[in-house]
Design a protein around this motif. Sequence first.
Motif, PDB file in Angstrom:
ATOM      1  N   LYS A 252       0.832  -1.207   0.000  1.00 24.43           N
ATOM      2  CA  LYS A 252       0.000   0.000   0.000  1.00 24.43           C
ATOM      3  C   LYS A 252       0.867   1.258   0.000  1.00 24.43           C
ATOM      4  O   LYS A 252       0.518   2.265  -0.641  1.00 24.43           O
ATOM      5  CB  LYS A 252      -0.938  -0.015   1.207  1.00 24.43           C
ATOM      6  CG  LYS A 252      -2.049  -1.062   1.101  1.00 24.43           C
ATOM      7  CD  LYS A 252      -2.969  -1.015   2.309  1.00 24.43           C
ATOM      8  CE  LYS A 252      -4.114  -2.007   2.149  1.00 24.43           C
ATOM      9  NZ  LYS A 252      -5.035  -2.006   3.323  1.00 24.43           N
ATOM     10  N   LYS A 255       1.920   1.833  -3.334  1.00 24.79           N
ATOM     11  CA  LYS A 255       0.765   2.019  -4.227  1.00 24.79           C
ATOM     12  C   LYS A 255       0.664   0.919  -5.297  1.00 24.79           C
ATOM     13  O   LYS A 255       0.296   1.196  -6.447  1.00 24.79           O
ATOM     14  CB  LYS A 255       0.816   3.402  -4.897  1.00 24.79           C
ATOM     15  CG  LYS A 255       0.821   4.569  -3.908  1.00 24.79           C
ATOM     16  CD  LYS A 255       0.700   5.893  -4.612  1.00 24.79           C
ATOM     17  CE  LYS A 255       0.793   7.061  -3.623  1.00 24.79           C
ATOM     18  NZ  LYS A 255      -0.201   7.002  -2.554  1.00 24.79           N
ATOM     19  N   TYR A 257      -0.882  -2.110  -4.260  1.00 27.42           N
ATOM     20  CA  TYR A 257      -1.906  -3.013  -3.744  1.00 27.42           C
ATOM     21  C   TYR A 257      -3.129  -2.933  -4.663  1.00 27.42           C
ATOM     22  O   TYR A 257      -3.528  -1.844  -5.095  1.00 27.42           O
ATOM     23  CB  TYR A 257      -2.289  -2.614  -2.317  1.00 27.42           C
ATOM     24  CG  TYR A 257      -3.237  -3.565  -1.641  1.00 27.42           C
ATOM     25  CD1 TYR A 257      -2.780  -4.754  -1.085  1.00 27.42           C
ATOM     26  CD2 TYR A 257      -4.599  -3.258  -1.557  1.00 27.42           C
ATOM     27  CE1 TYR A 257      -3.652  -5.618  -0.453  1.00 27.42           C
ATOM     28  CE2 TYR A 257      -5.477  -4.123  -0.932  1.00 27.42           C
ATOM     29  CZ  TYR A 257      -4.990  -5.316  -0.379  1.00 27.42           C
ATOM     30  OH  TYR A 257      -5.856  -6.178   0.231  1.00 27.42           O
ATOM     31  N   GLN A 259      -6.673  -2.432  -6.333  1.00 32.04           N
ATOM     32  CA  GLN A 259      -7.725  -1.485  -5.980  1.00 32.04           C
ATOM     33  C   GLN A 259      -9.071  -2.192  -5.758  1.00 32.04           C
ATOM     34  O   GLN A 259      -9.849  -1.802  -4.902  1.00 32.04           O
ATOM     35  CB  GLN A 259      -7.866  -0.431  -7.082  1.00 32.04           C
ATOM     36  CG  GLN A 259      -6.642   0.471  -7.221  1.00 32.04           C
ATOM     37  CD  GLN A 259      -6.351   1.266  -5.959  1.00 32.04           C
ATOM     38  OE1 GLN A 259      -7.269   1.840  -5.361  1.00 32.04           O
ATOM     39  NE2 GLN A 259      -5.088   1.302  -5.550  1.00 32.04           N
ATOM     40  N   ARG A 261     -11.900  -4.575  -4.450  1.00 33.84           N
ATOM     41  CA  ARG A 261     -12.066  -5.207  -3.141  1.00 33.84           C
ATOM     42  C   ARG A 261     -11.941  -6.727  -3.223  1.00 33.84           C
ATOM     43  O   ARG A 261     -11.315  -7.355  -2.375  1.00 33.84           O
ATOM     44  CB  ARG A 261     -13.435  -4.824  -2.568  1.00 33.84           C
ATOM     45  CG  ARG A 261     -13.656  -5.271  -1.143  1.00 33.84           C
ATOM     46  CD  ARG A 261     -14.920  -4.669  -0.575  1.00 33.84           C
ATOM     47  NE  ARG A 261     -15.093  -5.047   0.814  1.00 33.84           N
ATOM     48  CZ  ARG A 261     -16.100  -4.626   1.581  1.00 33.84           C
ATOM     49  NH1 ARG A 261     -17.005  -3.789   1.076  1.00 33.84           N
ATOM     50  NH2 ARG A 261     -16.190  -5.019   2.834  1.00 33.84           N
ATOM     51  N   GLY A 264      -8.305  -7.699  -3.856  1.00 37.09           N
ATOM     52  CA  GLY A 264      -7.543  -7.478  -2.626  1.00 37.09           C
ATOM     53  C   GLY A 264      -7.795  -8.570  -1.605  1.00 37.09           C
ATOM     54  O   GLY A 264      -6.865  -9.062  -0.951  1.00 37.09           O
TER      55      GLY A 264
END
Length: 322
Positions: A252, A255, A257, A259, A261, A264
């Motif tokens: 994270k 930047k 990670y 996006q 949901r 993730g």
Amino acid sequence: MKRYTNKEDSAEDLTTYWGRLKHFQNIISPANIFYSSQQLNEYGKILENVDKDPSIRQQYTDQQLWKMRYVVDSNIHPQLKEPVNILFRTSTFVPVNVPLAFGLAVLPPTPINQLLAQSANQTYNFMFNYCNRNASNVFSNEMLAFSYGGAVSSAVVGSLGTSWLFKKLNAPALLIRACPLFGVLIANTFNLFFARYPDFQKGIQVFDDETQEPLPGLSKEAAKIAFFRTLVTRYILPLPMFIPPIVIYFMKQAKCYPQGRGIGLALDLSLSGFFLYCGLSVGIGIFPQYLKVNPTDLESQYQNLTNSKGNKIKTIVFNKGL
């Protein structure tokens, strides 16, 4: 690969860490889940008779026989010779623990999250301890209830207590996220102690290494050795579970990670499963399942004994449990 015999515990050299690591990777493989009770019973009979009946030996390669042995060992209790409840077998440990690891290590360490995750984790650990225990002793319902209550309460208090302390000291956010780990380590100590308490009181069964014959009485000294060796393992097992939050944190920060949901969540669960598998195989491989000690390490009653062959007993073996 060793030639298969019932006297051998593994196809690998269990006197070395690398051998034990490969051995336990075979034992904890989730691929061992997909066998019915009928297949397990059939494999058990084949392995039981392979040394006695040359015709059985001729039907299988050593690789096939060792595969059967690993399947049996990862699903059947070594002393009770009965299938362990499927949720608490070594073969199902990793898949069952992925959501538990996610709850402990990945979710934000809020009081509610820690309460639920620690309770669920220690409930599972307690049942895993019980189902894979050294079966020399019988547990009363009162002892089981006391053990379970102590394990869960110590996990919650340890986790919330360290969280409160770190916040009070204005500790870095990454360290605060590791608070559940302290709860797990504290609870693992209590959990294992309570699960093994009857062993401390009465002792556990020990065997002559040469003949595999049970020796008279139960050994409290062997119970202590088994406890402390297992405790070392229990301290190492949860450590890799807390690597995913570190990886996610730096992803994270960089930047990179995902996006979405769903993506993730899939990444979080995958990382939890991978490091959990690594931690389990690395942790339980530290010591052999069956510990071998000199008779002088145990009570005086086990010194200067002879076995059924008339030989002086030089090495005593016992199941340390998981």
